[in-house]
Design an enzyme around this catalytic site. Sequence first.
Site, PDB file in Angstrom:
ATOM      1  N   ASP A   1       8.273  -2.587  21.061  1.00 31.54           N
ATOM      2  CA  ASP A   1       6.887  -2.977  21.588  1.00 31.54           C
ATOM      3  C   ASP A   1       6.571  -1.879  22.585  1.00 31.54           C
ATOM      4  O   ASP A   1       7.358  -0.922  22.964  1.00 31.54           O
ATOM      5  CB  ASP A   1       7.059  -4.244  22.238  1.00 31.54           C
ATOM      6  CG  ASP A   1       5.552  -4.899  22.204  1.00 31.54           C
ATOM      7  OD1 ASP A   1       4.733  -4.346  21.957  1.00 31.54           O
ATOM      8  OD2 ASP A   1       5.571  -6.306  22.353  1.00 31.54           O
TER       9      ASP A   1
ATOM     10  N   HIS B   1       8.504  -7.500  26.247  1.00 33.54           N
ATOM     11  CA  HIS B   1       7.980  -7.949  27.352  1.00 33.54           C
ATOM     12  C   HIS B   1       8.264  -9.382  27.478  1.00 33.54           C
ATOM     13  O   HIS B   1       8.328  -9.990  26.525  1.00 33.54           O
ATOM     14  CB  HIS B   1       6.522  -7.710  27.643  1.00 33.54           C
ATOM     15  CG  HIS B   1       5.549  -8.206  26.374  1.00 33.54           C
ATOM     16  ND1 HIS B   1       5.139  -9.261  26.462  1.00 33.54           N
ATOM     17  CD2 HIS B   1       5.441  -7.471  25.227  1.00 33.54           C
ATOM     18  CE1 HIS B   1       4.536  -9.553  25.112  1.00 33.54           C
ATOM     19  NE2 HIS B   1       4.647  -8.297  24.446  1.00 33.54           N
TER      20      HIS B   1
ATOM     21  N   HIS C   1       2.619 -11.635  27.965  1.00 30.55           N
ATOM     22  CA  HIS C   1       1.431 -12.147  27.339  1.00 30.55           C
ATOM     23  C   HIS C   1       2.255 -12.516  26.069  1.00 30.55           C
ATOM     24  O   HIS C   1       3.592 -12.411  25.951  1.00 30.55           O
ATOM     25  CB  HIS C   1       0.700 -11.568  26.911  1.00 30.55           C
ATOM     26  CG  HIS C   1       0.752 -10.348  25.774  1.00 30.55           C
ATOM     27  ND1 HIS C   1       1.222  -9.204  26.424  1.00 30.55           N
ATOM     28  CD2 HIS C   1       0.685 -10.153  24.783  1.00 30.55           C
ATOM     29  CE1 HIS C   1       1.321  -8.268  25.375  1.00 30.55           C
ATOM     30  NE2 HIS C   1       1.211  -8.997  24.237  1.00 30.55           N
TER      31      HIS C   1
ATOM     32  N   GLU D   1       7.547 -13.747  22.582  1.00 33.97           N
ATOM     33  CA  GLU D   1       7.812 -12.743  21.443  1.00 33.97           C
ATOM     34  C   GLU D   1       9.320 -12.423  21.189  1.00 33.97           C
ATOM     35  O   GLU D   1      10.040 -12.617  20.351  1.00 33.97           O
ATOM     36  CB  GLU D   1       7.102 -11.473  21.713  1.00 33.97           C
ATOM     37  CG  GLU D   1       5.829 -11.582  21.462  1.00 33.97           C
ATOM     38  CD  GLU D   1       4.911 -10.461  22.018  1.00 33.97           C
ATOM     39  OE1 GLU D   1       5.344  -9.343  21.997  1.00 33.97           O
ATOM     40  OE2 GLU D   1       3.830 -10.618  22.446  1.00 33.97           O
TER      41      GLU D   1
ATOM     42  N   HIS E   1       3.889  -2.824  18.126  1.00 28.49           N
ATOM     43  CA  HIS E   1       2.805  -3.128  19.109  1.00 28.49           C
ATOM     44  C   HIS E   1       1.480  -2.945  18.610  1.00 28.49           C
ATOM     45  O   HIS E   1       0.881  -1.929  17.912  1.00 28.49           O
ATOM     46  CB  HIS E   1       2.909  -2.133  20.170  1.00 28.49           C
ATOM     47  CG  HIS E   1       1.901  -2.280  21.254  1.00 28.49           C
ATOM     48  ND1 HIS E   1       1.640  -3.168  22.095  1.00 28.49           N
ATOM     49  CD2 HIS E   1       0.604  -1.503  21.446  1.00 28.49           C
ATOM     50  CE1 HIS E   1       0.657  -2.955  22.797  1.00 28.49           C
ATOM     51  NE2 HIS E   1      -0.008  -1.725  22.609  1.00 28.49           N
TER      52      HIS E   1
ATOM     53  N   GLU F   1       4.669  -2.522  25.922  1.00 22.40           N
ATOM     54  CA  GLU F   1       4.275  -2.903  27.324  1.00 22.40           C
ATOM     55  C   GLU F   1       5.814  -2.712  28.057  1.00 22.40           C
ATOM     56  O   GLU F   1       5.917  -2.712  29.329  1.00 22.40           O
ATOM     57  CB  GLU F   1       4.124  -4.525  27.416  1.00 22.40           C
ATOM     58  CG  GLU F   1       2.544  -4.825  26.762  1.00 22.40           C
ATOM     59  CD  GLU F   1       2.460  -4.974  25.338  1.00 22.40           C
ATOM     60  OE1 GLU F   1       1.332  -5.388  25.007  1.00 22.40           O
ATOM     61  OE2 GLU F   1       3.593  -4.698  24.809  1.00 22.40           O
TER      62      GLU F   1
END
Length: 283
Positions: A8, A104, A115, A134, A60, A10
């Site tokens: 990902d 994240h 998020h 996630e 992502h 972030e």
Amino acid sequence: MRIYISVDLEGITGLVDADDVQPGGRDYERGRLMMAEDVNAAVRGAVAAGATDITVNDAHGPMRNLLPEALHPAARLIRGRPKQMGMLEGLVPEHDAVICVGYHARAGALGVLSHSFMGHEIEDIWLDGRPVGEIGLAHATAAAMGVPVTVLTGDDSACTEMAEWDASVTTVAVKYARDRFAADLRPTEEARAAIESAVASGLAALPKVSPMPPKGSAVAATPSTLEVRWQSASVASTLLGIPGVTLVDTRTVRAQGALPGLYRLFGVWMRVAASLTNQPPYC
């Protein structure tokens, strides 16, 4: 040794703002190069541990962030979308380990760029009654396939979230959240050295996990319950058109089934939500 890396953006070293991680953002081009460097550190660690087959999945947003020419030559890249398994596309029971790079914290947590999958559209997710983002959903899905998550990198909030799911997973904090868009950054060379070392040592001590039962096996997969609360009641109402989906309240839907199939179904929900809200899955 077959290794799977889900990456990902972030939770990558040095990144703190939407302009760092969203295509078109002022610092997005720099962000995607930082992403490649964190991944390459993980690949070097895997190679040092004896990995002979390494798959990297760009997980992502548009899933076209990693530049193939910037990736370590020992790894193969899965790029683009849609993907039936989204952030876990290409993961199979034959993999020996999963490494999560740049992850994240879930929605509502005080973490950098926190998020759950779709930015502002998803308010909360629960797996078997437990709040999940996630990290937890990827861990549970991989476990259902018989593949252990061995290392996770991200900010300290993401590392804490992973530890709450499975304390045996090695975590590497590359930054420390000051707020949702601010962090105390670990020096880049130090962070990447830590990633490489953690992956090498984590793979050297792989836990013994039973593989997923073959098709036709008498051993039935354990069913789970997935609940998602959306910002929009329209999304929840539309999802009722999918067999097996029920309403918990006007904005929350529920479905039951075994992972990884339930994870794949959740991906369908997000594509429906994206078509209704004009907001693609963010991840």
